[in-house]
Scaffold this motif. Structure first.
Motif, PDB file in Angstrom:
ATOM      1  N   ASP A 165       6.071  71.344 -53.863  1.00  0.00           N
ATOM      2  CA  ASP A 165       4.834  70.624 -54.166  1.00  0.00           C
ATOM      3  C   ASP A 165       3.611  71.523 -54.014  1.00  0.00           C
ATOM      4  N   VAL A 168       3.559  73.459 -57.305  1.00  0.00           N
ATOM      5  CA  VAL A 168       3.026  72.685 -58.428  1.00  0.00           C
ATOM      6  C   VAL A 168       1.502  72.645 -58.355  1.00  0.00           C
ATOM      7  N   LYS A 172      -1.238  74.488 -60.994  1.00  0.00           N
ATOM      8  CA  LYS A 172      -2.228  73.625 -61.633  1.00  0.00           C
ATOM      9  C   LYS A 172      -3.639  74.127 -61.339  1.00  0.00           C
ATOM     10  N   ALA A 175      -4.374  77.441 -63.423  1.00  0.00           N
ATOM     11  CA  ALA A 175      -4.310  77.425 -64.888  1.00  0.00           C
ATOM     12  C   ALA A 175      -5.650  77.710 -65.578  1.00  0.00           C
ATOM     13  N   PRO A 176      -6.764  77.098 -65.133  1.00  0.00           N
ATOM     14  CA  PRO A 176      -8.019  77.353 -65.854  1.00  0.00           C
ATOM     15  C   PRO A 176      -8.412  78.835 -65.881  1.00  0.00           C
ATOM     16  N   HIS A 192       4.984  75.836 -64.383  1.00  0.00           N
ATOM     17  CA  HIS A 192       4.429  74.680 -63.676  1.00  0.00           C
ATOM     18  C   HIS A 192       5.293  73.430 -63.843  1.00  0.00           C
ATOM     19  N   PRO A 253      -9.071  67.458 -55.170  1.00  0.00           N
ATOM     20  CA  PRO A 253      -8.966  66.289 -54.290  1.00  0.00           C
ATOM     21  C   PRO A 253      -7.591  66.195 -53.626  1.00  0.00           C
ATOM     22  N   ASN A 257      -6.103  60.651 -54.532  1.00  0.00           N
ATOM     23  CA  ASN A 257      -7.207  60.426 -55.463  1.00  0.00           C
ATOM     24  C   ASN A 257      -6.848  59.372 -56.522  1.00  0.00           C
ATOM     25  N   GLN A 260     -10.002  59.624 -61.965  1.00  0.00           N
ATOM     26  CA  GLN A 260      -9.747  60.749 -62.856  1.00  0.00           C
ATOM     27  C   GLN A 260     -10.787  60.767 -63.965  1.00  0.00           C
ATOM     28  N   PHE A 280      -0.995  60.842 -61.273  1.00  0.00           N
ATOM     29  CA  PHE A 280      -1.675  62.135 -61.457  1.00  0.00           C
ATOM     30  C   PHE A 280      -1.403  63.028 -60.248  1.00  0.00           C
ATOM     31  N   ASP A 281      -0.979  64.258 -60.507  1.00  0.00           N
ATOM     32  CA  ASP A 281      -0.880  65.263 -59.456  1.00  0.00           C
ATOM     33  C   ASP A 281      -2.206  66.008 -59.406  1.00  0.00           C
ATOM     34  N   GLU A 282      -2.507  66.605 -58.262  1.00  0.00           N
ATOM     35  CA  GLU A 282      -3.797  67.272 -58.098  1.00  0.00           C
ATOM     36  C   GLU A 282      -3.634  68.791 -57.945  1.00  0.00           C
ATOM     37  N   PRO A 283      -4.630  69.532 -58.414  1.00  0.00           N
ATOM     38  CA  PRO A 283      -4.591  70.993 -58.255  1.00  0.00           C
ATOM     39  C   PRO A 283      -5.007  71.395 -56.839  1.00  0.00           C
TER      40      PRO A 283
ATOM     41  N   LEU B 167      -8.118  70.936 -69.445  1.00  0.00           N
ATOM     42  CA  LEU B 167      -6.847  71.592 -69.128  1.00  0.00           C
ATOM     43  C   LEU B 167      -6.309  71.072 -67.797  1.00  0.00           C
ATOM     44  N   LYS B 172      -2.642  67.653 -64.581  1.00  0.00           N
ATOM     45  CA  LYS B 172      -2.399  66.588 -63.605  1.00  0.00           C
ATOM     46  C   LYS B 172      -1.362  65.604 -64.123  1.00  0.00           C
ATOM     47  N   VAL B 176       3.534  65.103 -63.631  1.00  0.00           N
ATOM     48  CA  VAL B 176       4.096  63.778 -63.361  1.00  0.00           C
ATOM     49  C   VAL B 176       5.144  63.431 -64.431  1.00  0.00           C
TER      50      VAL B 176
END
Lengths: 305, 235
Positions: A165, A168, A172, A175-176, A192, A253, A257, A260, A280-283, B167, B172, B176
């Motif tokens: 985790d 992941v 994330k 990535a940017p 990812h 976050p 969270n 979004q 939603f997963d968070e970075p 992105l 996010k 999932v």
């Protein structure tokens, strides 16, 4: 010979030529600086350096991109040596659980090869097994957080969950930074999602099988007990909570969270708060990722800062 | 309608000014693929290409592309939880899993709907006539198709995004979807099928992402005429 003209000509065929040299300003500064020193003897070397960087397999990636990939690579090594060791030391409950870890290890080895290929000479050296201390004692410097992590399956799979985790979230978050290089971005995205597949499987193993109704779910529910810090051992144990906020928390976050892109997911879709967080997963930022991973290297190693 | 995430228009302009060689090759390849599609499409009188919904270009195009796929998934799971397998023979664990996934996909769909505002594509009409919602294998088999396709679609579309916030938003969601995909695969294909050679290159450990032009062909199998999508600018 007019080097500027050559580059201008290349630009007609390949408008991205300047992007390959980091920036137009940099390439011209580079050329201006060497201009006076150019001789017939040095010219080929200048050319080779300039264009192998731009087009060659041993090209230099911008530092920001290399940093993201190298952090990813370090996390892959953290996982690789963990699973590789565990396969010979942990008492697996059944062949299926063992096979799952073998499959994950195979993917991590693939990721290492892929990342090393993308980084070329900029890749970190293989830190080696001795860099890592999976008990969390940092090489005997403190009491171990997970004394039986390499023998007891329950402990092993708990720490595995933290690693996957964290991975992941790290990919994330990174990535940017990779956006200027679309091919590298796509490669990272393709790692990812595989890490997320691993997480799903590891979490299922931890709850006792795919169709067990125990926890954890295959997706992240709320902050998975991260907030319950005071005086409590969270489900993943002290010092090992990849579900909290990063820095800054507005960008990274905690996993609980429910907002979004400015939209309240729970109320907009009329679903539970838990479902809104699961969806939603968070970075996570590099510094927070490293502070988690630092628990599992010997004190003398600085690979995670 | 709120529009909290404004796609970066500045980043979009530069990509259309010139055609790098590499992109030209991609265009040429896509042209060949498209030709193939048109030829095979000619045999099918039920196809009406004029009614195709194109997702558009740039970041709004990618978001609409995702919105289209999430519409499809949300509609599918909504029908699943109302179907005879779910209400009948599904185990408690299977029910919990499918209910969770339904909630997630509805959340994804609604978020894109909000974020895109008036720039969103129309509501798509699904065609699930090939799925038997009373049959476990049919339901989970279709779920597996949607989840793997979703992962491959997001991964393949990331390169067309200009705004970092978009992105991250896609990131996010895709992890999932990958969690769903891994678990659903275990349920329908058997233990330890969370990754396999059909979805991951086992020598590199990389997901086999798909470009939008390939994904829409798969998605259109589950969309009615008049709701079939194209992503002609995302290539």
């Amino acid at each position: 010979m007019d080097l500027y003209q050559i580059i201008t000509d290349i630009e007609k065929v390949d408008p991205e030529v300047y992007a390959r040299f980091d920036s137009r300003r940099q390439v011209f500064r580079h050329l201006t600086g060497i201009g006076r020193k150019l001789t017939a003897a040095t010219l080929p070397g200048v050319f080779a350096g300039l264009f192998s960087k731009a087009y060659g397999q041993t090209g230099t990636l911008p530092a920001a991109i290399a940093d993201v990939l190298n952090l990813a690579l370090k996390l892959e090594y953290l996982e690789k040596y963990f699973y590789q060791t565990a396969l010979t030391t942990v008492a697996f409950p059944n062949a299926e659980a063992r096979r799952a870890i073998e499959i994950i290890l195979n993917d991590e080895n693939g990721h290492i090869t892929t990342l090393r290929g993308a980084l070329g000479a900029q890749a970190i050296a293989d830190p080696g097994l001795t860099t890592f201390d999976y008990t969390g004692s940092r090489g005997g410097e403190r009491a171990p957080l997970f004394p039986d992590v390499l023998t007891n399956f329950a402990t092993f799979i708990t720490v595995s969950q933290s690693f996957v985790d964290t991975g992941v979230r790290a990919y994330k978050g990174g990535a940017p930074v990779l956006m200027p290089n679309k091919d590298i971005l796509q490669t990272a995205l393709n790692i990812h999602s595989v890490e997320a597949r691993h997480s799903s499987r590891v979490r299922a193993l931890r709850r006792g099988g795919n169709l067990s109704t125990s926890l954890p779910k295959s997706w992240i529910v709320g902050d998975e007990g991260y907030a319950a810090v005071a005086g409590q051992v969270t489900p993943l144990g002290v010092g090992l909570r990849p579900y909290g906020p990063g820095n800054p928390a507005t960008t990274y976050p905690a996993e609980n969270n429910i907002t979004q892109a400015g939209v309240n997911i729970q109320t907009t879709s009329s679903i539970s708060a838990n479902a809104a967080t699961e969806a939603f997963d968070e970075p996570l930022d590099p510094a927070t990722v490293m502070s988690i991973a630092r628990n599992f290297v010997v004190r003398t190693s600085n690979i995670f800062g | 309608m709120t529009k909290p995430s404004t796609p970066g228009a500045a980043g979009l302009a530069t990509t259309t000014l010139a055609l790098p060689r590499r992109d030209f090759v991609r265009y040429a390849g896509a042209g060949l693929a498209l030709t193939g599609l048109l030829i095979s499409g000619c045999d099918d009188d039920s196809e009406n290409n004029n009614d195709t919904v194109d997702v558009g270009s740039g970041d709004p195009g990618v978001l609409n592309y995702a919105y289209a796929l999430e519409q499809l998934e949300a509609a599918f799971y909504t029908q699943v939880v109302a179907g005879a397998f779910f209400t009948g023979t599904a185990t408690a664990a299977e029910k919990a899993i499918l209910q969770d996934i339904r909630d997630h996909e509805v959340a994804h769909r609604d978020l894109f709907r909000q974020a895109l505002g008036n720039g969103r594509i129309k509501d798509l009409q699904p065609d699930f006539s090939t799925i038997n919602f009373a049959d476990r294998a049919s339901v989970l088999g279709a779920a597996r198709t949607f989840e793997d396709l979703g992962v491959h679609a997001y991964n393949g579309a990331g390169r067309f995004i200009s705004d970092a916030n978009n992105l991250t938003l896609a990131g996010k969601i895709v992890s999932v979807e990958a969690r769903h995909a891994a678990l659903i695969r275990e349920l329908i294909l058997g233990a330890n099928k969370f990754v396999d050679s059909d979805v991951v290159d086992l020598s590199t450990g990389l997901e086999r992402s798909k470009p939008p032009t390939e994904v829409v062909v798969e998605a259109n199998k589950f969309l009615q005429n008049g709701s079939k999508i194209s992503a002609n600018s995302l290539r």
